[in-house]
Every structure is written in C-alpha cells, then in structure tokens.
Design an enzyme around this catalytic site. Sequence first.
Site, PDB file in Angstrom:
ATOM      1  N   ASP A   1       1.361   1.574  -2.035  1.00  0.00           N
ATOM      2  CA  ASP A   1       2.235   1.467  -1.961  1.00  0.00           C
ATOM      3  C   ASP A   1       3.812   1.508  -2.430  1.00  0.00           C
ATOM      4  O   ASP A   1       4.077  -0.447  -2.812  1.00  0.00           O
ATOM      5  CB  ASP A   1       2.844   0.878   0.199  1.00  0.00           C
ATOM      6  CG  ASP A   1       2.917   0.966   0.819  1.00  0.00           C
ATOM      7  OD1 ASP A   1       4.117   1.349   0.559  1.00  0.00           O
ATOM      8  OD2 ASP A   1       2.805   1.299   1.867  1.00  0.00           O
TER       9      ASP A   1
ATOM     10  N   HIS B   1       6.909   1.383  -0.842  1.00  0.00           N
ATOM     11  CA  HIS B   1       8.675   1.100  -0.367  1.00  0.00           C
ATOM     12  C   HIS B   1       8.619  -0.151  -0.108  1.00  0.00           C
ATOM     13  O   HIS B   1       8.682  -0.903   0.068  1.00  0.00           O
ATOM     14  CB  HIS B   1       7.597   1.359   1.264  1.00  0.00           C
ATOM     15  CG  HIS B   1       7.294   3.087   1.598  1.00  0.00           C
ATOM     16  ND1 HIS B   1       6.266   3.670   1.500  1.00  0.00           N
ATOM     17  CD2 HIS B   1       8.567   4.260   2.140  1.00  0.00           C
ATOM     18  CE1 HIS B   1       6.206   5.077   1.871  1.00  0.00           C
ATOM     19  NE2 HIS B   1       7.408   5.142   2.129  1.00  0.00           N
TER      20      HIS B   1
HETATM   21  C1  B12 Z   1      12.486   6.591   1.522  1.00  0.00           C
HETATM   22  C2  B12 Z   1      10.898   6.311   1.929  1.00  0.00           C
HETATM   23  C3  B12 Z   1      10.177   6.764   1.139  1.00  0.00           C
HETATM   24  C4  B12 Z   1      10.600   6.788  -0.405  1.00  0.00           C
HETATM   25  C5  B12 Z   1      10.725   5.116  -0.519  1.00  0.00           C
HETATM   26  C6  B12 Z   1      11.365   4.678  -1.923  1.00  0.00           C
HETATM   27  C7  B12 Z   1      10.964   3.576  -1.926  1.00  0.00           C
HETATM   28  N1  B12 Z   1      10.997   3.135  -3.673  1.00  0.00           N
HETATM   29  O1  B12 Z   1      11.145   2.752  -1.591  1.00  0.00           O
HETATM   30  C8  B12 Z   1       9.411   7.469  -1.373  1.00  0.00           C
HETATM   31  C9  B12 Z   1      10.614   9.220  -1.344  1.00  0.00           C
HETATM   32  C10 B12 Z   1       9.186   6.896  -1.906  1.00  0.00           C
HETATM   33  C11 B12 Z   1       9.013   7.513  -0.285  1.00  0.00           C
HETATM   34  C12 B12 Z   1       7.681   8.224  -0.112  1.00  0.00           C
HETATM   35  C13 B12 Z   1       6.800   7.845   0.498  1.00  0.00           C
HETATM   36  N2  B12 Z   1       6.209   7.974   1.875  1.00  0.00           N
HETATM   37 CO1  B12 Z   1       7.990   7.650   1.947  1.00  0.00          CO
HETATM   38  N3  B12 Z   1       9.218   6.528   4.039  1.00  0.00           N
HETATM   39  C14 B12 Z   1      10.756   6.182   3.110  1.00  0.00           C
HETATM   40  C15 B12 Z   1      10.771   6.056   4.464  1.00  0.00           C
HETATM   41  C16 B12 Z   1      12.430   7.796   5.067  1.00  0.00           C
HETATM   42  C17 B12 Z   1      11.979   4.998   4.924  1.00  0.00           C
HETATM   43  C18 B12 Z   1      11.498   3.807   4.827  1.00  0.00           C
HETATM   44  C19 B12 Z   1      12.463   2.979   4.438  1.00  0.00           C
HETATM   45  O2  B12 Z   1      12.754   2.236   3.335  1.00  0.00           O
HETATM   46  N4  B12 Z   1      12.321   1.965   5.701  1.00  0.00           N
HETATM   47  C20 B12 Z   1      13.411   0.667   6.028  1.00  0.00           C
HETATM   48  C21 B12 Z   1      12.957  -0.508   5.663  1.00  0.00           C
HETATM   49  C22 B12 Z   1      14.029  -1.360   5.575  1.00  0.00           C
HETATM   50  O3  B12 Z   1      12.254  -0.452   6.631  1.00  0.00           O
HETATM   51  P1  B12 Z   1      10.098  -0.581   6.998  1.00  0.00           P
HETATM   52  O4  B12 Z   1       9.666  -0.592   5.504  1.00  0.00           O
HETATM   53  O5  B12 Z   1       9.129   0.232   8.008  1.00  0.00           O
HETATM   54  O6  B12 Z   1      10.374  -2.069   6.949  1.00  0.00           O
HETATM   55  C23 B12 Z   1      11.239  -3.153   8.132  1.00  0.00           C
HETATM   56  C24 B12 Z   1       9.360  -3.417   8.918  1.00  0.00           C
HETATM   57  O7  B12 Z   1       8.742  -1.852   9.224  1.00  0.00           O
HETATM   58  C25 B12 Z   1       8.728  -4.792   9.329  1.00  0.00           C
HETATM   59  N5  B12 Z   1       7.917  -4.822   8.452  1.00  0.00           N
HETATM   60  C26 B12 Z   1       7.504  -3.689   7.252  1.00  0.00           C
HETATM   61  N6  B12 Z   1       6.709  -4.752   6.765  1.00  0.00           N
HETATM   62  C27 B12 Z   1       6.501  -5.473   7.290  1.00  0.00           C
HETATM   63  C28 B12 Z   1       5.516  -6.977   7.651  1.00  0.00           C
HETATM   64  C29 B12 Z   1       5.217  -7.805   7.949  1.00  0.00           C
HETATM   65  C30 B12 Z   1       4.482  -9.029   7.894  1.00  0.00           C
HETATM   66  C31 B12 Z   1       6.033  -7.753   8.279  1.00  0.00           C
HETATM   67  C32 B12 Z   1       6.907  -9.540   9.626  1.00  0.00           C
HETATM   68  C33 B12 Z   1       7.843  -7.320   9.515  1.00  0.00           C
HETATM   69  C34 B12 Z   1       7.183  -6.300   8.027  1.00  0.00           C
HETATM   70  O8  B12 Z   1      10.346  -5.731   8.381  1.00  0.00           O
HETATM   71  C35 B12 Z   1      10.728  -4.429   7.790  1.00  0.00           C
HETATM   72  C36 B12 Z   1      12.414  -4.435   7.252  1.00  0.00           C
HETATM   73  O9  B12 Z   1      12.785  -4.700   8.879  1.00  0.00           O
HETATM   74  C37 B12 Z   1      10.119   6.323   5.922  1.00  0.00           C
HETATM   75  C38 B12 Z   1      10.620   7.056   6.804  1.00  0.00           C
HETATM   76  C39 B12 Z   1      11.375   5.694   8.245  1.00  0.00           C
HETATM   77  N7  B12 Z   1      12.314   6.105   8.113  1.00  0.00           N
HETATM   78  O10 B12 Z   1      10.763   4.525   7.673  1.00  0.00           O
HETATM   79  C40 B12 Z   1       9.353   6.692   5.838  1.00  0.00           C
HETATM   80  C41 B12 Z   1       7.626   6.826   5.930  1.00  0.00           C
HETATM   81  C42 B12 Z   1       7.664   5.564   5.290  1.00  0.00           C
HETATM   82  N8  B12 Z   1       6.785   7.236   4.369  1.00  0.00           N
HETATM   83  C43 B12 Z   1       5.630   7.753   4.950  1.00  0.00           C
HETATM   84  C44 B12 Z   1       4.960   8.514   3.609  1.00  0.00           C
HETATM   85  C45 B12 Z   1       3.556   9.279   4.404  1.00  0.00           C
HETATM   86  C46 B12 Z   1       5.216   8.467   2.362  1.00  0.00           C
HETATM   87  C47 B12 Z   1       3.997   9.074   1.111  1.00  0.00           C
HETATM   88  C48 B12 Z   1       3.063   9.387   1.527  1.00  0.00           C
HETATM   89  C49 B12 Z   1       4.715  10.346   1.071  1.00  0.00           C
HETATM   90  C50 B12 Z   1       4.098  11.206   0.223  1.00  0.00           C
HETATM   91  N9  B12 Z   1       2.729  12.364   0.589  1.00  0.00           N
HETATM   92  O11 B12 Z   1       4.811  12.092  -0.151  1.00  0.00           O
HETATM   93  C51 B12 Z   1       5.210   8.685   0.399  1.00  0.00           C
HETATM   94  C52 B12 Z   1       4.235   7.569  -0.549  1.00  0.00           C
HETATM   95  C53 B12 Z   1       4.433   6.692  -1.614  1.00  0.00           C
HETATM   96  C54 B12 Z   1       3.899   5.747  -1.974  1.00  0.00           C
HETATM   97  N10 B12 Z   1       3.039   5.833  -3.228  1.00  0.00           N
HETATM   98  O12 B12 Z   1       4.033   4.565  -1.528  1.00  0.00           O
HETATM   99  C55 B12 Z   1       5.555   7.671   6.264  1.00  0.00           C
HETATM  100  C56 B12 Z   1       4.256   6.649   6.136  1.00  0.00           C
HETATM  101  C57 B12 Z   1       3.648   6.842   7.051  1.00  0.00           C
HETATM  102  C58 B12 Z   1       2.547   6.132   7.750  1.00  0.00           C
HETATM  103  N11 B12 Z   1       2.484   4.508   7.824  1.00  0.00           N
HETATM  104  O13 B12 Z   1       2.182   6.393   9.468  1.00  0.00           O
HETATM  105  C59 B12 Z   1       6.540   7.419   6.548  1.00  0.00           C
HETATM  106  C60 B12 Z   1       7.024   7.059   8.534  1.00  0.00           C
HETATM  107  C61 B12 Z   1       7.118   9.229   7.415  1.00  0.00           C
HETATM  108  C62 B12 Z   1       6.125   9.743   8.369  1.00  0.00           C
HETATM  109  N12 B12 Z   1       7.075   9.477   9.768  1.00  0.00           N
HETATM  110  O14 B12 Z   1       5.847  10.247   7.585  1.00  0.00           O
HETATM  111  N13 B12 Z   1       9.211   7.409   1.124  1.00  0.00           N
END
Ligand code: B12
Lengths: 138, 454
Positions: free
Chosen positions: A14, A16
């Site tokens: 992963d 992200h």
């Molecule tokens: C930017 C992004 C990308 C970028 C990432 C760039 C980078 N290097 O960071 C790129 C384009 C590379 C990408 C690729 C992929 N992505 Co993407 N991506 C996103 C997107 C739009 C934003 C992610 C983000 O930065 N969020 C902002 C941060 C702050 O939020 P977060 O990561 O969720 O983390 C917060 C919380 O979740 C929480 N949290 C997270 N972890 C933990 C752990 C603990 C212990 C705790 C307490 C809290 C916690 O705290 C964090 C801070 O607030 C999301 C959609 C979305 N809007 O979320 C999809 C999303 C995450 N991606 C998704 C997917 C499927 C992919 C790909 C598989 C798609 C593909 N086939 O190309 C690939 C996977 C690549 C890989 N090997 O990882 C899906 C995941 C689906 C799922 N899990 O059910 C999402 C949700 C989009 C969707 N709705 O389909 N992605």
Amino acid sequence: MSDITAVLGVIGSDCHAVGNKILDHALTAEGIKVVNLGVMVSQDEFINAAVETGAQAILVASIYGHGEIDCDGLRGRCLERGLDKVVLYVGGNLVIGKRDFAEVETLFRGMGYDRVFPPTVDLKEMANLLKQDVAARS
Amino acid sequence: MIVACLDIGSTWTKGATFRVDGETVSLLARAARPTTVVNLADGFFAVLGDIVEGDPLAQLHDGRLSLQYSSSAKGGLAVAAIGLVPEMTLEIGKIAAQSAGARLSQVFAYHLTEDDIAGLEASPPDILLFAGGTDGGNTNYVRANAEAIGRSSIDCEIVYAGNRSVAAEVGRLLAGKRLRIVDNLMPVFNEPNPDPARDAIRTIFLETIVKGKGLDRIMAATGAAPVPTPFAVLEYTRAIHAHVPEWDSFVLFDMGGATTDVYSVHQEMPDLGTVLRGLPEPEVKRTVEGDLGMRVSARTTVEAGEPEFGDAAEALRCYAERVVAQPEFLPLTPEDAALDTRLAAVCVGQACRRHVGRLATIYTPDGEMKIQTGRDLRQVARVIGSGGWLARAADFDPAPWFAQHAVDARGRLVLFPQHFSYYRDADYLFPLLANLARAFPAAAAQAGIRLLQD
Ligand code: B12
C-alpha cells in the site's frame, strides 16, 4: 509528557502516503514518540522496529483495500518474536467496498488487534485511548 | 620522500619502497618472504632489509625514510558482534567491525544462549562488540546479555555500543571486564552510527591487540604503528574515490586463501518509483566472507558453489581436499587450473552476491512497484581484482558468473555490476599502496589506478 513509543506504517504493498503523515503529526503533537516506517511496510519490519526501539504499540494502516490479507498474522508474529505486551491498532479503509464497520471491527479484533478504527476516527481521542491501553498493559 | 610499505599477511610478508615526488610515485624495490608466525618481527625486518639499501632503522630515525605497515597475520583482528535484531543493530555492528578491518568470528542476535556463552569462553575473539536497542529503546535483551557476559569467564576486550539508557548498568554488570562504552551504533531508529564503535575497535587494536600478536616489537624498533590490512585497503578505496577522476564508484575484490573481501564505493540514487527498505547503505562498504577462499577455505567454497557444479561437483570436492592444507599450492596441470578457476568464480561471485542488494518487483492493484534492499551496484562501471590469485589470472572475468546469477531463488534481481570493465592489480601492489596512501592518499590512489591492467 508520556514516554510512549509507537511504530507507525502503512502495511503491505500500500503506497497511500498522506494519512500516514497526518497520523505522525497528530501522535507527535500528543507527546507520543513516533517511529514512522512510511508506506509499504512488511509485518517483520513493524516488529523489527518495535523490538529495537522498545515501542509499546504498533499502529498499522491499510488504505488500499487489502487489509484483510496484509494484517492477518501480525499478532502471532509479535508473540513469536517476544513482543507479548505490545498494543496493536489498525485503521484506514480496511476492506474493499462498503461493509458494515461493526463487522470489520469483529474481523480485525479476531486477528488480535486491540482496537480497530474507521477513516473518520478522531485522532486526539485515539491518542488518549492509546495512552490508556499502554498504561494498562505495563 | 622514500616510503617503505609492508604488509604482514597470514602466509607472506610483502614489502615495497616507493619514491614520492609531489603527485608521482615510483616503485624502487620490492620483496616478499614467508611470514614468520612465531615472531612476526623476524620476517618483517628481513623484508625491510631487502627493500631498503643500507640500515633501514638508522634512515628511519634520521628521517630519510618513512614507514607504513599493516598486518592481517595470526587470524587478523577477530571481532564477535552481538546485536538485537539481525537486520538492524547486528547488521550495523557487522558493518562497524568490517570497516575497522576486522574479521567477524561470531555473530549473535537476540538473547545469548548458554551455548553462545560457552562458545565465546572457549574461543574468545580479540574484541566483543556488544550492541542492541536504540537510545531509550529496548533494554531487556541488552540487560540479559550483559548479565550473561558478566557471569561468564569470557576474556577479551569488550566495546559496548548499545542503548545508552542502560550503558551505566552494563558498566556495573561488566565490572572487572575490559570494557569500553561508546555511542550507540543506532541511536535513532534507522540512523546507523557505526563510527564510534569502529574507532574504538581501531584504538583497541593499537593499544592491546598489536602487543598480543607480537607487533609491539616492530613498533618499539621503528616508532611506527600498524593498522589491520583491510582497514588500510578500505581507506585506500575511499582515497581512490576521492582523488581519481572517473573512479568515484567501483568495486574491488581481494581474494585470498582464507577469505574473500569485497569493497565498494557507490552512492545510492534510487529510481523514482523504487521504494528503499532496510538500513541506509554507507558510501564505502567492506564485506568479508570467511568461508570463501582458494585454499584454507576451499572446502566451504565448494559447499557454497555446490548447487551449480553439476557433474564437476565430485572433482571439485576432491580438489578442495587436496589444496585445503596447502596455502602455497599452485596448479600445474590444465585440469587443476580449470578447477582452480571454478573455485575462484565461486569466491568472487558468492562474495559479491552477499555484498550487493536485491530488487523485488511486486504487483499492486496500481501496477508494478519495486522494492530495493541493500546496495544497487548495477551502474558501477569498474571492477578491480586483487589478491595473489586474481593478480595472476590474466583471463579471469567475473561477468559471466554475475550474469548467470542475476535473479535469486525468490525471483528478485541481484544488484551486481552489469556492464563493467574488469581490471587486474597484476603486481599485487594494492595492500602496499594502501599503506602508502596513509601518508600520501592522492599520489597513492593515482599510482594504483595507473598500474592496473585491463
Ligand atoms: C490519493 C489516492 C491515491 C494516490 C495515492 C498517492 C499517495 N502516494 O499517497 C494513488 C493515485 C497512488 C492511489 C492509488 C490507488 N488507490 Co487510492 N486513493 C487516493 C484517495 C483519493 C485519497 C487518499 C488520501 O490521501 N486520503 C487522505 C488521508 C488523510 O486519509 P486516509 O488515507 O484515509 O487516512 C486517514 C484515516 O483513514 C485514518 N487512518 C488511516 N490509517 C489509520 C491507522 C490507524 C491505526 C488509525 C487509528 C487511523 C488511520 O487516519 C488518517 C488521517 O486522518 C482515496 C480516496 C479518498 N478520498 O480517501 C483513494 C483510495 C484510498 N484509493 C483506492 C484504491 C482502490 C487505489 C488503488 C488500488 C487504485 C488502482 N487500482 O489504481 C491504488 C493502490 C495503489 C497502492 N499500491 O497503494 C480506494 C481504496 C478502496 C478501499 N480500500 O476500499 C480509495 C478509497 C478510492 C475509492 N473510493 O475507491 N490512490
């Protein structure tokens, strides 16, 4: 000031990176010492870091939907490697699609995680829980 | 300026005198004699007499001559390393020891067992390098290991370079032992700090080991202090990197009868889209393989090469049995020469395989990703062979072995040099020039490269 050390990272293949940085800042701001391994971290890397740094907790993130595969087995590996007290948290988008969070929580608790968090978690609250959990363990 | 350079090896004591005029170096004389193991000074002064006209000691004292020398005789400098996690503090401990010119006699991770302690009591190293835990990190393992060492009768120098939170306690637990406490070799997670431990190993070498090996007689007579041979060569590698244009990255093999040393200088510049895992790599690195060598280690070399020998396996095993006890053996028949060459390919190949990193391709939902561990020497364009065998082997080329082993059993790319020119230290002058480099780094570096053969 607490002296909690927590290992942080995004598990599996992963990449992200954004949530990981936010978690690092949030935990550091709460006085927790963070050992951040970044993205694409294997189970053994989490454990190696926790062993050397004497961390009391490991915080695993999984964002890309493969959490179910990547996160399983970490508890057993921790026990195997002598981390018998470590607090394990997991959070992020743990499974693909929209599954009921209660169901996801049961699934990951079954794997041995102490707490399971949805993306909407309040990080300050989470940090407080972490302090309590670590205190209760030691 | 005339400089006498000597290297006391396990079988040969070699020497040369060089004249240094500014940046130019000329070779005046050279000689070699069998190492006099009972008293290293005998062979040393005999060689010194061979390479200097007149009375060397008188010339040293009035400043007409200067002297630099190194030693790897009597087992070299043996260090046992104790770390916590194998890929972390133990790995940095190994790097610190190897870059100080030591040979790793034993390595231990996690808790020392009763057998480990018994092993250390029975055959103590010259120095025990004891680490584990980041500063403020793990204390349980370190404390338990310190207790075990404290209770034991292990008799050697000990360097503690672990978690500083328990340094004082370690001091108490090891009271009565010859202990030195230095800065942690990994104070902060994933930030290696091998230099304080390395310096401590060098100081101990000078202050005590030199005496144990009988080098103190040479020191007393000449007023000059030795270094471990591999330490001199590592610093020479650094000097070539710094002073010779186009040689900012290269690999040097020093293959002997007992060990194969690999030195490399290289700056890691990962491609975009490659994720680096594991400890950051040092710019200059030495690894030494105690099981890979042409004579004393022939048996273990054959074991390491076994899987690829096919029909030749039996012949190689017999050959190893013949040469293992004869450090001076030289093949006289074409058959023996061919077997010797196969052994050499395994020594160089396996030693390099262990020295370089790996690149794994993993398939994510997002497409291919690369994960790299260890150093990537694929772009390194220059490779040098040194040591008796490689110095003589005009037709040897390590490239085919590398090409055949470019992918490991787990499907990962082995990061060998890919397209390179292979050079030979045909006069086997590197250990001597490495000594010269201690006084004249730039001149010695340029001379060494000029003297190489394609
Ligand atoms: C930017 C992004 C990308 C970028 C990432 C760039 C980078 N290097 O960071 C790129 C384009 C590379 C990408 C690729 C992929 N992505 Co993407 N991506 C996103 C997107 C739009 C934003 C992610 C983000 O930065 N969020 C902002 C941060 C702050 O939020 P977060 O990561 O969720 O983390 C917060 C919380 O979740 C929480 N949290 C997270 N972890 C933990 C752990 C603990 C212990 C705790 C307490 C809290 C916690 O705290 C964090 C801070 O607030 C999301 C959609 C979305 N809007 O979320 C999809 C999303 C995450 N991606 C998704 C997917 C499927 C992919 C790909 C598989 C798609 C593909 N086939 O190309 C690939 C996977 C690549 C890989 N090997 O990882 C899906 C995941 C689906 C799922 N899990 O059910 C999402 C949700 C989009 C969707 N709705 O389909 N992605």
